[in-house]
Write an enzyme that holds these catalytic residues in place. Sequence first.
Site, PDB file in Angstrom:
ATOM      1  CG  HIS A   1       9.784  -1.087   0.375  1.00  0.00           C
ATOM      2  ND1 HIS A   1       8.790  -0.149   0.232  1.00  0.00           N
ATOM      3  CD2 HIS A   1       9.943  -1.678  -0.828  1.00  0.00           C
ATOM      4  CE1 HIS A   1       8.350  -0.179  -1.008  1.00  0.00           C
ATOM      5  NE2 HIS A   1       9.041  -1.088  -1.676  1.00  0.00           N
TER       6      HIS A   1
ATOM      7  N   PRO B   1       4.474   8.964   0.195  1.00  0.00           N
ATOM      8  CG  PRO B   1       2.344   8.529  -0.645  1.00  0.00           C
ATOM      9  CD  PRO B   1       3.802   8.284  -0.909  1.00  0.00           C
ATOM     10  CG  ASN B   2       1.642   8.424   5.176  1.00  0.00           C
ATOM     11  OD1 ASN B   2       1.052   9.438   5.538  1.00  0.00           O
ATOM     12  ND2 ASN B   2       1.040   7.460   4.498  1.00  0.00           N
TER      13      ASN B   2
ATOM     14  CE1 TYR C   1       6.965   1.430   7.319  1.00  0.00           C
ATOM     15  CE2 TYR C   1       5.478   2.292   8.983  1.00  0.00           C
ATOM     16  CZ  TYR C   1       5.678   1.620   7.794  1.00  0.00           C
ATOM     17  OH  TYR C   1       4.612   1.136   7.091  1.00  0.00           O
TER      18      TYR C   1
ATOM     19  NE  ARG D   1       4.570  -3.868   7.539  1.00  0.00           N
ATOM     20  CZ  ARG D   1       4.356  -2.572   7.386  1.00  0.00           C
ATOM     21  NH1 ARG D   1       5.189  -1.840   6.659  1.00  0.00           N
ATOM     22  NH2 ARG D   1       3.331  -1.970   7.964  1.00  0.00           N
TER      23      ARG D   1
ATOM     24  NE  ARG E   1       3.146   5.719   8.538  1.00  0.00           N
ATOM     25  CZ  ARG E   1       3.475   5.021   7.460  1.00  0.00           C
ATOM     26  NH1 ARG E   1       4.610   5.246   6.847  1.00  0.00           N
ATOM     27  NH2 ARG E   1       2.663   4.117   6.970  1.00  0.00           N
TER      28      ARG E   1
ATOM     29  CG  ASN F   1      10.363   3.989   1.084  1.00  0.00           C
ATOM     30  OD1 ASN F   1       9.234   3.592   0.810  1.00  0.00           O
ATOM     31  ND2 ASN F   1      10.895   3.860   2.287  1.00  0.00           N
TER      32      ASN F   1
ATOM     33  CB  ALA G   1       0.845   2.974   0.847  1.00  0.00           C
TER      34      ALA G   1
ATOM     35  CD  GLU H   1      10.030  -1.668  -4.922  1.00  0.00           C
ATOM     36  OE1 GLU H   1       9.054  -1.871  -4.181  1.00  0.00           O
ATOM     37  OE2 GLU H   1      10.193  -2.274  -6.002  1.00  0.00           O
TER      38      GLU H   1
ATOM     39  CG  HIS I   1       2.142  -2.059  -1.674  1.00  0.00           C
ATOM     40  ND1 HIS I   1       3.206  -2.922  -1.816  1.00  0.00           N
ATOM     41  CD2 HIS I   1       2.413  -1.296  -0.584  1.00  0.00           C
ATOM     42  CE1 HIS I   1       4.075  -2.699  -0.831  1.00  0.00           C
ATOM     43  NE2 HIS I   1       3.620  -1.714  -0.082  1.00  0.00           N
TER      44      HIS I   1
ATOM     45  CG  ASP J   1       2.535   2.985 -16.845  1.00  0.00           C
ATOM     46  OD1 ASP J   1       3.015   1.831 -16.926  1.00  0.00           O
ATOM     47  OD2 ASP J   1       1.322   3.231 -17.010  1.00  0.00           O
TER      48      ASP J   1
END
Length: 149
Positions: free
Chosen positions: A100, A10-11, A23, A107, A18, A74, A77, A98, A80, A87
């Site tokens: 980021h 997302p985003n 970022y 943060r 953004r 990535n 959100a 992973e 978290h 799963d």
Amino acid sequence: MHDVLVLNGPNLNLLGTRQPEVYGATTLGMIEDRCTKHGASVGLNVSHLQSNHEGVLIDAIHAARGVQDGLIVNAGALTHTSIALMDAFASVELPVVEVHLSNIHAREAFRHSSYIAPVALGQICGFGAQGYIFALDALAAHLTPGSGA
């Protein structure tokens, strides 16, 4: 060549505009281009998917089983909050790295926890768009032991 899918959550479609102070100014399209080119140089055929919808990401993870050799994610959100993503990664039994852009550990406290980390080979954070390149190198090395990648 190994096949690798890079998933963005997302985003991340808004990268470049953004919160560039967090970022960076690099767009998702630029990251995808860099990943495709760098992947080829280390023996990876890289494909990409971005979705703002958790179910679409889960479907892509399931579809990767038997087709892809590894995954980079990535999850934004969802990192978290989504036990379902964790799963899905655990279920397909593919190596996952992973990523980021920001240092999630520097943060807000809620960003310090990752549901993906326990099922990932490792986590790369805080290096901006370069983190994707580090992830490709890590995955190439994992998939081709002794390659020096």
